[in-house]
Scaffold this motif. Sequence first.
Motif, PDB file in Angstrom:
ATOM      1  N   SER A   1      83.187 -40.850  -3.550  1.00  0.00           N
ATOM      2  CA  SER A   1      82.517 -40.399  -2.343  1.00  0.00           C
ATOM      3  C   SER A   1      82.703 -38.902  -2.135  1.00  0.00           C
ATOM      4  N   CYS A   2      83.892 -38.440  -2.400  1.00  0.00           N
ATOM      5  CA  CYS A   2      84.205 -37.021  -2.218  1.00  0.00           C
ATOM      6  C   CYS A   2      83.464 -36.147  -3.226  1.00  0.00           C
TER       7      CYS A   2
ATOM      8  N   ARG B   1      80.923 -37.005  -5.442  1.00  0.00           N
ATOM      9  CA  ARG B   1      79.503 -37.295  -5.629  1.00  0.00           C
ATOM     10  C   ARG B   1      78.700 -37.002  -4.370  1.00  0.00           C
ATOM     11  N   ASP B   2      79.233 -37.419  -3.246  1.00  0.00           N
ATOM     12  CA  ASP B   2      78.476 -37.345  -1.999  1.00  0.00           C
ATOM     13  C   ASP B   2      78.983 -36.265  -1.058  1.00  0.00           C
ATOM     14  N   TYR B   3      80.093 -35.617  -1.418  1.00  0.00           N
ATOM     15  CA  TYR B   3      80.710 -34.577  -0.581  1.00  0.00           C
ATOM     16  C   TYR B   3      81.044 -35.080   0.810  1.00  0.00           C
ATOM     17  N   GLU B   4      81.503 -36.325   0.890  1.00  0.00           N
ATOM     18  CA  GLU B   4      81.889 -36.828   2.202  1.00  0.00           C
ATOM     19  C   GLU B   4      83.148 -37.663   2.100  1.00  0.00           C
TER      20      GLU B   4
ATOM     21  N   LYS C   1      84.625 -40.709   4.158  1.00  0.00           N
ATOM     22  CA  LYS C   1      84.321 -41.668   5.214  1.00  0.00           C
ATOM     23  C   LYS C   1      85.514 -41.797   6.149  1.00  0.00           C
TER      24      LYS C   1
ATOM     25  N   LYS D   1      83.013 -31.881  -8.815  1.00  0.00           N
ATOM     26  CA  LYS D   1      81.938 -31.750  -7.822  1.00  0.00           C
ATOM     27  C   LYS D   1      80.783 -30.937  -8.382  1.00  0.00           C
TER      28      LYS D   1
ATOM     29  N   ILE E   1      72.154 -33.737 -10.804  1.00  0.00           N
ATOM     30  CA  ILE E   1      71.455 -34.500  -9.771  1.00  0.00           C
ATOM     31  C   ILE E   1      70.093 -35.017 -10.241  1.00  0.00           C
TER      32      ILE E   1
ATOM     33  N   ARG F   1      74.444 -38.935 -14.717  1.00  0.00           N
ATOM     34  CA  ARG F   1      75.217 -39.162 -13.491  1.00  0.00           C
ATOM     35  C   ARG F   1      75.914 -40.522 -13.527  1.00  0.00           C
TER      36      ARG F   1
ATOM     37  N   GLU G   1      79.927 -41.262 -13.539  1.00  0.00           N
ATOM     38  CA  GLU G   1      80.565 -42.181 -12.594  1.00  0.00           C
ATOM     39  C   GLU G   1      81.376 -43.249 -13.331  1.00  0.00           C
TER      40      GLU G   1
END
Length: 110
Positions: free
Chosen positions: A47-48, A50-53, A55, A80, A87, A93, A97
């Motif tokens: 999540s960090c 791949r999605d830069y977030e 939760k 990152k 992308i 990708r 993963e």
Amino acid sequence: MFYNQYLVKDTDQFNPEHFPKVTGELDAYYEAMKLKPSPGHMDMLLSCVRDYESKTEWIYFDPELADLIRSKSLSLNHVKGLFLSCIDNQPFRTQLETYIQSGNRTAVTY
């Protein structure tokens, strides 16, 4: 204007040997996880990077791991950067993963 950190062409396949800085960062992460295993650490990592977030529920679930992932002491900038650079190449990708989730260098065929 944004510039990709890595050049990933539409036809490229992920090969960890081509990205030593990425594998080095992941190796450091895996070493840190040996000291503090956590059942959700792969989901948090993906999540960090791949999605830069991060939760919110993960921060409550494992605050130490969330702090480690977000800290400057454990760099994941190359990981990152590679995600951002691929992308437009979904097979690359997906292979990246899979490599990350495997937790080791021998689990991915390329």
